[in-house]
Design an enzyme around this catalytic site. Structure first.
Site, short mmCIF file in Angstrom:
data_model
loop_
_atom_site.label_atom_id
_atom_site.label_comp_id
_atom_site.label_asym_id
_atom_site.label_seq_id
_atom_site.Cartn_x
_atom_site.Cartn_y
_atom_site.Cartn_z
CB ALA A 112 35.56 17.51 -7.70
CB VAL B 35 36.91 28.66 -10.79
CG1 VAL B 35 36.91 27.41 -9.75
CG2 VAL B 35 36.01 28.54 -11.90
CG ASN C 202 35.75 18.75 -14.19
OD1 ASN C 202 35.42 18.26 -15.43
ND2 ASN C 202 34.59 18.79 -13.51
CB SER D 36 34.50 20.39 -25.07
OG SER D 36 33.64 19.84 -25.54
CE1 TYR E 86 31.01 23.45 -21.73
CE2 TYR E 86 31.15 22.29 -23.84
CZ TYR E 86 31.37 22.40 -22.38
OH TYR E 86 31.71 21.43 -21.79
CB ALA F 197 34.08 30.71 -27.71
CB ILE G 222 31.15 12.27 -20.95
CG1 ILE G 222 32.56 12.55 -21.86
CG2 ILE G 222 31.42 11.33 -19.72
CD1 ILE G 222 33.03 11.08 -22.35
#
Length: 242
Positions: free
Chosen positions: A12, A64, A90, A142, A155, A157, A188
């Site tokens: 974020a 993460v 995210n 995505s 990406y 996968a 985006i």
């Protein structure tokens, strides 16, 4: 609308995650930001949430993909905020290359952050949601997880995996009134998509423009408020994958 609720948002400090933090804070949610490395930017986002919207906001450094570290950080957030009601997964990375030139490390690291990272977060937040008998999990997938993209097999996968993860968790946790949904953004305007400006898919967008992070944030807010949507994948892609 989200007064009294705490939202964890990973990745974020910029882009879609930053826009989502502001959107949730605007709607009175307290914000726990998880960032990988840019502490200064994450703290800036927190201060903006506090100053502009009067909510509580704190930043936590965490990789993460690290199962034990995620557990530790979730414990800190629970202690600092007393409870957690919303999780937005995210955090994501790209290491694009054609299959013939992609290294094992580049494949593994993208899967570890994007897919395993989402699992780690859900695994350690879900016991809190189960105890509350409510909660909203929003996973950022995505459009390339839906339709694929040359040069992004790692990406794609990882983001396709997010969709399967979302649907399975939605089925597992529905009996505890926990909703789990995914958003599949198209192209985006973020730092991550700068390398994709010449991608032929951009010219194929029916609405003829790249999207803004705020468009995804608005969808995340909608899902966080929904009482009867789970296991869904909502494309925010200007019609690209229809």
């Amino acid at each position: 609308m989200l007064s009294g609720k705490t939202a964890i948002i990973t990745g974020a400090s910029r882009g879609i995650g930053e826009a989502t933090a502001y959107k949730f804070a605007e709607n009175h949610a307290d914000i726990a930001i998880i960032y990988a490395s840019n502490k200064e930017k994450a703290e800036d986002v927190c201060q903006s949430c506090i100053k502009n919207y009067g909510v509580k906001a704190m930043a936590y450094q965490c990789d993460v993909s690290d199962f034990k570290k995620v557990k530790e950080v979730i414990g800190k957030i629970k202690n600092d905020f007393s409870n957690i009601q919303i999780l937005v997964n995210n955090a994501g990375v790209t290491k694009d290359n054609l299959l013939a030139f992609m290294s094992e490390d580049d494949f593994d690291s993208v899967i570890s952050t994007n897919l395993k990272g989402a699992f780690n977060m859900i695994r350690h937040v879900s016991p809190i949601f189960m105890k509350n008998r409510s909660g909203s999990i929003i996973n950022i997938s995505s459009v390339v997880g839906v339709m694929g993209n040359a040069g992004q097999c790692n990406y794609s996968a990882s983001k396709a995996g997010i969709i399967g993860l979302t649907k399975s968790i939605a089925k597992e946790l529905a009996q505890r009134n926990i909703k789990c949904n995914a958003i599949a953004p198209g192209f985006i305007e973020t730092d991550m998509t700068k390398s994709q400006l010449d991608n032929p898919f951009v010219k194929m967008i029916p609405l003829k423009e790249m999207g803004k992070p705020e468009y995804v944030a608005e969808t995340a807010l909608f899902l966080s408020l929904s009482q009867y949507i789970t296991g869904e994948v909502i494309r925010v892609d200007g019609g690209l994958a229809m």
